[in-house]
Enzyme design. Structure first.
Site, mmCIF file in Angstrom:
data_model
loop_
_atom_site.group_PDB
_atom_site.id
_atom_site.type_symbol
_atom_site.label_atom_id
_atom_site.label_comp_id
_atom_site.label_asym_id
_atom_site.label_seq_id
_atom_site.Cartn_x
_atom_site.Cartn_y
_atom_site.Cartn_z
ATOM 1 N N LYS A 217 0.833 -1.414 0.058
ATOM 2 C CA LYS A 217 0.013 -0.148 0.170
ATOM 3 C C LYS A 217 0.645 0.974 0.044
ATOM 4 C CE LYS A 217 -4.084 -2.721 0.021
ATOM 5 N NZ LYS A 217 -5.190 -2.756 -1.053
ATOM 6 N N ASP A 245 -0.433 0.236 -4.295
ATOM 7 C CA ASP A 245 -1.571 -0.026 -4.642
ATOM 8 C C ASP A 245 -1.830 1.556 -4.262
ATOM 9 O OD1 ASP A 245 -4.762 0.742 -4.669
ATOM 10 O OD2 ASP A 245 -4.730 -1.370 -4.041
ATOM 11 N N GLU A 303 -11.354 -2.241 -7.865
ATOM 12 C CA GLU A 303 -12.041 -2.849 -7.099
ATOM 13 C C GLU A 303 -13.080 -2.322 -6.285
ATOM 14 O OE1 GLU A 303 -10.520 -2.138 -3.177
ATOM 15 O OE2 GLU A 303 -9.005 -2.789 -4.461
ATOM 16 N N ASP A 326 -13.915 -6.977 -9.184
ATOM 17 C CA ASP A 326 -14.413 -7.583 -7.968
ATOM 18 C C ASP A 326 -16.405 -8.504 -7.915
ATOM 19 O OD1 ASP A 326 -13.592 -6.531 -5.119
ATOM 20 O OD2 ASP A 326 -16.406 -6.879 -5.684
#
Length: 433
Positions: A217, A245, A303, A326
């Site tokens: 992350k 991400d 997502e 997703d």
């Protein structure tokens, strides 16, 4: 004939926030699932869910209850015969659609119910979901897709041609998966709330376990992001993949600036670099990253892409190099089928979003189906893996050497243990007293 006699909704929440599991640049909370059970008159129970975060779960639970009348009393055979009509009864409810349309809480609740129906269909067929889908005739698969609003990107004829072509070599591809498993990457090493020593230890452990693709992350202070990225890269070496991400936290220019610095560690992709609905922003970032890295760093997102129309635009705008479907953000399997087919039409590989509560269990089936019947290649394809909460599922994911092993139990791997539901049901479960 199998009739759905009841819809039962459980508010299931896991106290993950305290340990930092699942922490990123924008989300802090307890991983939760709006868990749905479809009782039948003598057949198996269909299980489905949508993944949420803490207090949001009570809203999606209420939305499922608001939609339940579209499901109770329906025969599975009737749904299977007219699948788009059933899907639209939920996604286009004449009063509730106004709250979306086809996005947000109502659409996620639709996904929970639709996925539970597909779990029931696969259980009745005695097959794991991936096999059930892969073995369906082309005309039946096409009949499950609502092409409304996407015919400018994918027609029924094009979808049928993709699926027909996907039959070629299917047996060989299945043999490869049975032997080797499906490629994956792990996100468990790099949650934003983890201290450096934990990131280092988890990265070393993951590498020793066979993972050669890992995600971290980003979206904190830029210097911290780069320091943590250097820690991971130093462990995994130059040949393993490192993905990043940002969870939508950056503006477009900020994303380009921050990724220019992070390019030092050779990221394979930057995921959700800006707001999920900003199609043109993603396209601009994608162009900038391609120019900066010579095409090595891609933009990935999906997502929280609300529906198939958002995916259509991302593909048409050449805004993504990786599509992250997703399983329960959108309206269940029917809508995911549309997204998988569009990705194949545009030549963009699918790497599903997973983690959370049960998402790994769900998306393994979708990725396997994509490879077997639609995309037909493993080039650039991986399933996300997060080592959290699998023990609560009757048919949890299994991995070996950084690869998913094929699920074998009938259904969508969505069924939770009754003891887990009882323990983590909010607010009366023992975990929350």
């Amino acid at each position: 004939m199998t009739t759905i006699t009841e819809v039962t909704v459980h508010d299931v929440r896991f106290p993950t926030a305290a340990s930092g599991d699942g922490s990123d640049a924008i989300n802090r909370g307890d991983y939760s699932a709006t868990y749905v059970e479809l009782s039948t008159d003598g057949g198996p129970t269909g299980a489905g869910f949508t993944f949420t975060n803490g207090r949001g779960n009570e809203i999606t639970c209420a939305a499922v209850r608001a939609l339940r009348h579209h499901v109770v009393g329906r025969r599975v055979e009737e749904i299977t015969a007219e699948p788009v009509a059933f899907w639209r009864s939920l996604a286009a409810d004449v009063q509730l659609r106004w709250l979306g349309p086809e996005k947000g809480v109502i659409h996620m609740a639709t996904g929970a119910l639709v996925n539970a129906v597909w779990d029931l269909r696969a259980k009745l067929a005695g097959k794991p979901m991936w096999r059930y889908l892969a073995e369906l005739p082309t005309d039946e698969l096409v009949a499950n897709v609502d092409f409304t609003h996407i015919t400018d990107a994918l027609t029924t004829e094009e979808a049928a041609a993709i699926l027909d072509k996907g039959r070629d070599g299917l047996t060989d591809r299945l043999g490869l998966l049975e032997r080797d498993g499906f490629p994956s990457y792990t996100t468990s090493v790099g949650w934003l709330g983890y201290p450096d020593d934990k990131v280092l230890a988890l990265t070393r452990a993951a590498y020793a376990q066979g993972w050669r693709a890992m995600k971290m992350k980003v979206g904190g202070p830029p210097a911290d992001d780069l320091r943590r990225a250097r820690i991971i890269r130093a462990v995994i070496g130059p040949d393993a993949l490192l993905m990043m991400d940002a969870n939508q936290v950056w503006d477009v220019d900020e994303a380009i600036t921050n990724m220019t610095a992070l390019a030092e560690v050779d990221p394979y992709w930057i995921e959700e670099p800006t707001h999920a609905d900003d199609i043109l922003g993603h396209a601009r970032i994608a162009r900038a990253m391609s120019e900066l890295t010579g095409g090595r760093c891609r933009v990935a997102t999906g997502e929280v892409a609300a529906n198939k129309v958002i995916f259509k635009q991302l593909l048409q705008a050449e805004a993504i190099g990786v599509m992250q479907i997703d399983a329960c953000r959108v309206g269940g399997v029917n809508e995911v089928l549309a997204e998988i087919l569009m990705a194949a039409k545009f030549g963009v590989p699918i790497c599903p979003h997973a983690g959370g509560v049960g998402l790994c269990e769900y998306v393994q089936h979708l990725a396997i189906f994509d490879y077997l019947r639609v995309g037909t290649s493993l080039e650039g394809r991986m399933i996300e893996y997060v080592d959290h909460l699998h023990e609560h599922f009757v048919d949890p994911v299994r991995t070996r050497d950084g690869r998913y092993l094929l699920p074998t139990a009938p259904g969508y791997s969505a069924t939770m243990h009754p003891s887990s539901i009882a323990t983590f049901r909010f607010p009366d479960g023992p975990a929350w007293r």
